[in-house]
Enzyme design. Sequence first.
Site, PDB file in Angstrom:
ATOM      1  N   VAL B 143       0.788  -1.024   0.478  1.00  0.00           N
ATOM      2  CA  VAL B 143      -0.212   0.210   1.103  1.00  0.00           C
ATOM      3  C   VAL B 143       0.841   1.185  -0.093  1.00  0.00           C
ATOM      4  O   VAL B 143       0.425   2.540  -0.033  1.00  0.00           O
ATOM      5  CB  VAL B 143      -1.269  -0.024   1.056  1.00  0.00           C
ATOM      6  CG1 VAL B 143      -1.834  -0.939   1.375  1.00  0.00           C
ATOM      7  CG2 VAL B 143      -0.235   0.426   2.762  1.00  0.00           C
ATOM      8  N   ASP B 144       2.445   0.816   0.564  1.00  0.00           N
ATOM      9  CA  ASP B 144       3.097   1.782  -0.019  1.00  0.00           C
ATOM     10  C   ASP B 144       3.695   3.048  -0.828  1.00  0.00           C
ATOM     11  O   ASP B 144       3.958   3.933  -1.165  1.00  0.00           O
ATOM     12  CB  ASP B 144       4.144   1.782   1.364  1.00  0.00           C
ATOM     13  CG  ASP B 144       4.273   2.140   2.938  1.00  0.00           C
ATOM     14  OD1 ASP B 144       3.762   1.727   2.582  1.00  0.00           O
ATOM     15  OD2 ASP B 144       4.711   0.546   3.206  1.00  0.00           O
ATOM     16  N   MET B 190      -2.921   6.175   6.206  1.00  0.00           N
ATOM     17  CA  MET B 190      -1.365   5.499   6.530  1.00  0.00           C
ATOM     18  C   MET B 190      -0.987   6.437   5.959  1.00  0.00           C
ATOM     19  O   MET B 190      -0.679   7.216   4.781  1.00  0.00           O
ATOM     20  CB  MET B 190      -1.088   4.353   6.411  1.00  0.00           C
ATOM     21  CG  MET B 190      -1.869   3.211   7.334  1.00  0.00           C
ATOM     22  SD  MET B 190      -2.542   1.354   6.101  1.00  0.00           S
ATOM     23  CE  MET B 190      -2.720   0.615   7.973  1.00  0.00           C
TER      24      MET B 190
END
Lengths: 420, 420
Positions: B143-144, B190
């Site tokens: 997801v980064d 995030m």
Amino acid sequence: MVARNAFYAQSGGVTAVINASACGVLETARLFPDRIGTVYAGRNGIVGALTEDLIDTGQESAEAIAALRHTPSGAFGSCRYKLKGLEENRAQYERLIEVFRAHDIGYFFYNGGGDSADTCLKVSQLSEKMGYPLQAIHIPKTVDNDLPITDCCPGFGSVAKYIAVSVREASFDVRSMAATSTCIFVLEVMGRHAGWIAAAGGLASDERHALPLVILFPEQVFDPERFLRAVDEKVRTTGYCSIVVSEGIKGADGRFIAESGSRDVFGHAQLGGVAPVIAGLVKERLGYKYHWAVADYLQRAARHVASRTDVEQAYAVGKAGVEMALKGHNAVMPAIIRTSDSPYRWEIGAAPLAEVANVEKKMPLEFISADGFGITEDCRRYLQPLIEGEDYPPYAGGLPDYVTLRNVAVPKKTATSFSV
Amino acid sequence: MVARNAFYAQSGGVTAVINASACGVLETARLFPDRIGTVYAGRNGIVGALTEDLIDTGQESAEAIAALRHTPSGAFGSCRYKLKGLEENRAQYERLIEVFRAHDIGYFFYNGGGDSADTCLKVSQLSEKMGYPLQAIHIPKTVDNDLPITDCCPGFGSVAKYIAVSVREASFDVRSMAATSTCIFVLEVMGRHAGWIAAAGGLASDERHALPLVILFPEQVFDPERFLRAVDEKVRTTGYCSIVVSEGIKGADGRFIAESGSRDVFGHAQLGGVAPVIAGLVKERLGYKYHWAVADYLQRAARHVASRTDVEQAYAVGKAGVEMALKGHNAVMPAIIRTSDSPYRWEIGAAPLAEVANVEKKMPLEFISADGFGITEDCRRYLQPLIEGEDYPPYAGGLPDYVTLRNVAVPKKTATSFSV
């Protein structure tokens, strides 16, 4: 019979489906042009009536009105503004009648929770005393699910679905990570006074998707030792645990746990945020690595995963409100009557506002399991139909295509102004 | 040619679509029974290989494997366990080869982010040195969104969509309430090192849905005064403001803002929770009423609102990984190559792991608007296709019907045990 105009306003915290009720009101009213002239909406709820800031919904296209059915939030603006008692502030109520009279409003549709049911009743009573003919209909709406008589409240089913879906998804996530990393997930949910929304988290676990859940209800005094034992037992037997915590849980001293936990950068007790307190307690005492989330507005705005049942009921109470007005009803609320659990069936009845106003429906204690940390089969039987069915909004460019109305102002007719 | 077995493992934080990559690997491998025998999965990622805790995916039905495509999380368990350098801990790598040899594993598919790309490369190098024939393929997931060469990373697009949808919905909500109540909404997302996910919040606002957003990127030093001015300007001109804040923002002193804000019940600096710090700052200095949410795991587990583009790419890199192995490739990663922005087109290429391992792709600074609080058109052009399309999971009883695999253990064959 001469057509009279109608007034519609949204009140209190908005939901994923309050606009579906607005859609039901407006589409139904448009079917009866010989009875209902224009529907005026209050800009920012009842404040718009007091300040004579009305919106002409007749300026909106049929397509825009239809799109309200799939658009979350309050399209005309809502407000947190509780009218005082008739005795304390008769001027407010008289001002409402003044504005209604100026715009020949014969129908008052008030879309909200318990407080607005009370206001609606008072407006009805005062208009009668003042000899001003008005039919006041309350359209139920609240994620708190605390209105009496109606089996459930439009807005709640979609929050329940969002929470159940989110707990299932996050539990699958933490299960994946638990062997070497995070084994505790805490989700904070709304419901300051009642555990309806927290209970919905319990639906995430069922026969085919068994998940180790611990639910903290505001109906139960928070007992840290019993809670920690329950969590530890889940982790020792399944490897992980998901915790659903109501923002409203209190300790034995009667204070909110959310307030006991942390101080902000200015040294004030930090309101909200019980999830990090609970997560920190588990870490400190059991040593487990955690993640926590606070859903807040996301849960009540999540039209993208709304319950089809909820959308249909929200539309139905709006439609029924207009139909009741046209039948001559006054001081009533369309209520959802459950006629069968399985298959789920419901119909609309009429609840007298005198029996709705100032009555708060509590969650039955028999909905909470004996250990205090889960839901019973009775609870599941009640909740499950409310999250049944999907009703996806249209998407454009990867995002839900929600409508923003034009919200054209109606020229003022009263010579007086009114401050709120 | 004799069929050899394959090993597949999931690594690091899981996503809404890492199982779609598993589905791509498993369904494609099953098409070539003369080349690939059984695919063994590591229980809890690479730890399962080290401890010889393998899962026989051959025991899963075709239906169960197909259901992985719509199931979030890591179906075989993942782990946060970084293998040390070859020189520091050669024993770990030799153990992997020992287990692979015992089970005649000729294909190693490792599904993860930057660290696992590095591990995959080292396993490939060591197997060659040790004369053990193995094809090591890295399947991208994070997801980064920080892997190099590939245009984007499977898992990111669905988080981006979740955040963009949530910001739009919550912004509609706060807009409804702003006249008399909450006018500030803060969402923490995030992205500790990069602002990719925060940037996705910017997609919530577009020409047809203009929303007053302020985004706080970890690439920018947090300047409270400039931030407060930006927020105040939005509230004064539009009545409300939505703030998207990356968990990783830091002050001028280089410390995480999340750590500066509050102390937990035990007096420890509380990790996580930058949202309440930002909300409290706005309240203290500007006096505005706020709500805040922390999405945490909900954002990366939200398969119910996954991006179809992301699901398709996740499946495609899994499928391509197997196809590359069958073509004789080694130490490569299937990469997504964008060939057109609009209409969006992509294909799969092969990236050498030597060029992937230990290289972190940063978000281009030109993706951040000049004032530091928004996204540029370049950024929008990059991000928008990644959230395009919906791919709903099947529902049963109002909830997504996700699969839990049987995960049958493979009998151990090595005489040795290994502790991790």
